[in-house]
Design a protein around this motif. Structure first.
Motif, PDB file in Angstrom:
ATOM      1  N   LEU A 179      -8.633   8.771  18.120  1.00  0.00           N
ATOM      2  CA  LEU A 179      -7.565   9.216  17.558  1.00  0.00           C
ATOM      3  C   LEU A 179      -8.040   9.289  16.187  1.00  0.00           C
ATOM      4  N   ASN A 180      -8.913   9.919  15.261  1.00  0.00           N
ATOM      5  CA  ASN A 180      -8.219   9.940  13.313  1.00  0.00           C
ATOM      6  C   ASN A 180      -7.598  11.087  13.106  1.00  0.00           C
ATOM      7  N   PHE A 181      -6.744   9.766  12.327  1.00  0.00           N
ATOM      8  CA  PHE A 181      -5.879  10.494  11.443  1.00  0.00           C
ATOM      9  C   PHE A 181      -5.644  10.691   9.994  1.00  0.00           C
ATOM     10  N   LEU A 235      -8.401   6.308  10.047  1.00  0.00           N
ATOM     11  CA  LEU A 235      -7.157   6.408   9.021  1.00  0.00           C
ATOM     12  C   LEU A 235      -7.289   6.746   7.921  1.00  0.00           C
ATOM     13  N   ILE A 236      -7.535   8.182   7.660  1.00  0.00           N
ATOM     14  CA  ILE A 236      -8.219   8.291   5.948  1.00  0.00           C
ATOM     15  C   ILE A 236      -6.447   8.798   5.337  1.00  0.00           C
ATOM     16  N   VAL A 270     -10.363   1.959   7.270  1.00  0.00           N
ATOM     17  CA  VAL A 270      -9.189   2.832   6.594  1.00  0.00           C
ATOM     18  C   VAL A 270      -9.576   3.256   5.579  1.00  0.00           C
ATOM     19  N   ILE A 271      -9.960   4.680   5.771  1.00  0.00           N
ATOM     20  CA  ILE A 271     -10.276   5.317   3.754  1.00  0.00           C
ATOM     21  C   ILE A 271     -10.030   5.722   3.193  1.00  0.00           C
ATOM     22  N   VAL A 272     -10.109   5.826   2.295  1.00  0.00           N
ATOM     23  CA  VAL A 272      -8.977   6.471   0.940  1.00  0.00           C
ATOM     24  C   VAL A 272     -10.143   7.078   0.198  1.00  0.00           C
ATOM     25  N   GLU A 273      -9.321   8.245   0.005  1.00  0.00           N
ATOM     26  CA  GLU A 273     -10.045   9.697  -0.507  1.00  0.00           C
ATOM     27  C   GLU A 273      -8.778  10.657  -1.105  1.00  0.00           C
ATOM     28  N   PRO A 274      -8.462  10.420  -2.484  1.00  0.00           N
ATOM     29  CA  PRO A 274      -8.107  11.248  -2.922  1.00  0.00           C
ATOM     30  C   PRO A 274      -7.733  12.370  -2.880  1.00  0.00           C
TER      31      PRO A 274
END
Length: 458
Positions: free
Chosen positions: A349-351, A375-376, A409-413
């Motif tokens: 599950l990619n969220f 988690l993106i 966890v990926i942070v992409e504004p």
């Protein structure tokens, strides 16, 4: 129009786009709960709201879906129906519907010009300028009372109930979906305080239907109903519902009410939609018993089966499989987390999520983290957005207690880049989900469905 100084001018609006820009420009006046300005407008217009029958719908989550079920069932029964809802995720005209169709642009322009001088006039008084939502609500009343004349108006609150401008109406039935921790900065930070605000739509002698579950909220509803000398139809007491089965195409539930029982098929996904549909069904039963709103059973069933509400567990892409859902508070996140494994089969599950800054992010993530593999975190294209990195910091703090050990966890504004990451990481056996604020859902949905001229807003 609103000029750069914030003053309201009365030059006629010349196009639909100009009318929408004027109404949306009133957002700068914020959210100001209270009935004085809408009361002033209705008095000046000759109280058009008194010529209409309303089903008034309040609650934390599920209002839009419940309104959709009510609208479709009533239309299937041959009634003419106005539907006033918010927010909108495709076009500004979505919020004003008659028989399932948006208000025509030229009609919206005409009614906006009717309101413009009145808005300017009240803005010069001690009451101050009406807000965007107050003007929208006044426009909706004019549309239904003077243009379309529906048999009934399905009427969704904006925020709360007691001091919400939609509370200017005296309905034929009041509906309260549920109580949750949302808009706590305006409504209060306890279930009791929020329940008291929602219960503010209850009127003397007007029956109430609800799926509220918390004992403290139920106590407030019962007390308010008794004070107003009316009747409460409460899930678990006067009516019940049970989900029987479901798959990726839809689900079936059994409704047991005081007047009849039946099984209903719905295409809307998630156990919480069975609750919303049962709430709508009980509301229709109240209308049938007391106000002779008769709908043949076959038409009723077809109406429920045909109900659709954009952005609620909606699969918008099949390769890769991507679902969008506007869960934006802890209760919505809990329903979403329960529903996904119940409906869909997937390996990973990619969220992807983006939120507004004023929400309860910790308790939202506590429901989501246990089921997610990737988690993106991104940001909606909206002025009150939550910083993606700050959201990432909260996720990291909760990781050890709630997340899978392998969580990435990926942070992409930039939401467009985040969406590309989601698509590229979601393989054939996986599921991609986009959730959070409807401002993000609107943009993602438009992008994936190719709706180039889509608007969005509250």
């Amino acid at each position: 129009m609103v000029d750069q100084s914030g003053a309201v001018t009365t030059a006629p609006l010349e196009s639909y786009e100009e009318a929408v820009a004027w109404i949306n420009g009133l957002v700068s006046f914020g959210i100001r709960p209270g009935m004085d300005r809408i009361q002033w407008l209705m008095e000046r217009l000759g109280h058009p709201e008194r010529r209409l029958k309303f089903i008034h719908v309040a609650g934390t989550n599920g209002k839009g879906s419940t309104c959709a079920f009510l609208t479709k069932a009533l239309l299937a029964g041959g009634f003419t129906v106005g539907t006033y809802t918010s927010p909108y995720i495709t076009k500004f005209t979505n919020r004003f519907q008659y028989n399932g169709e948006d208000i025509p642009e030229e009609t919206l322009l005409k009614l906006a010009n009717r309101l413009l001088p009145l808005v300017s006039e009240v803005a010069e008084t001690e009451l101050g300028s009406p807000t965007m939502f107050e003007v929208s609500t006044a426009l909706a009343i004019l549309y239904y009372a003077e243009e379309t004349y529906p048999d009934v108006v399905v009427w969704e609150t904006g925020l709360g109930g007691r001091l919400d401008v939609t509370n200017i109406v005296h309905p034929i039935v009041s509906v309260i979906t549920n109580i949750g921790m949302d808009h706590t900065d305006v409504l209060g930070d306890t279930i009791e305080a929020i329940a008291a605000e929602k219960a503010g739509i209850i009127k003397p002698g007007v029956p109430v239907v609800s799926t509220v579950t918390q004992p403290e909220a139920i106590a407030i509803l019962k007390e308010t109903v008794e004070r107003n000398r009316t009747t409460l139809y409460l899930a678990g007491e006067q009516f019940t519902y049970e989900r029987l089965n479901g798959d990726e195409e839809g689900q079936t539930f059994r409704f047991e009410g005081p007047f009849r029982s039946l099984e209903l098929d719905i295409a809307m996904q998630g156990a919480h939609q069975c609750a919303n549909a049962a709430l709508a069904m009980m509301t229709l039963e109240v209308l049938r018993q007391y106000l002779a709103f008769i709908i043949e059973e076959d038409d009723l069933k077809q109406g429920f089966k045909d109900t659709f509400w954009a952005g609620r567990l909606e699969q918008v892409m099949s390769s890769p499989r991507i679902v969008v859902d506007g869960a934006h508070n802890p209760e919505g996140a809990e329903s979403l987390a329960n529903s996904l494994p119940q409906i869909y089969k997937y390996r990973k599950l990619n969220f992807m999520m983006g939120m507004l800054a004023n929400k309860h992010h910790d308790s939202y993530l506590q429901h989501i983290l246990p089921i997610v593999d990737t988690l993106i975190l991104t940001e909606p294209d909206f002025r009150k957005k939550m910083d993606a990195k700050a959201l990432g910091d909260i996720a990291e703090q909760l990781r050890e207690q709630y997340a899978k050990p392998t969580l990435q966890v990926i942070v992409e504004p930039d939401w467009k880049n985040a969406l590309e990451q989601l698509k590229s990481r979601t393989e054939a056996e996986d599921l991609g989900v986009v959730s959070g604020t409807l401002y993000l859902i609107a943009d993602v949905r438009s992008s994936l469905l190719g709706l180039s001229d889509a608007e969005k807003g509250w």
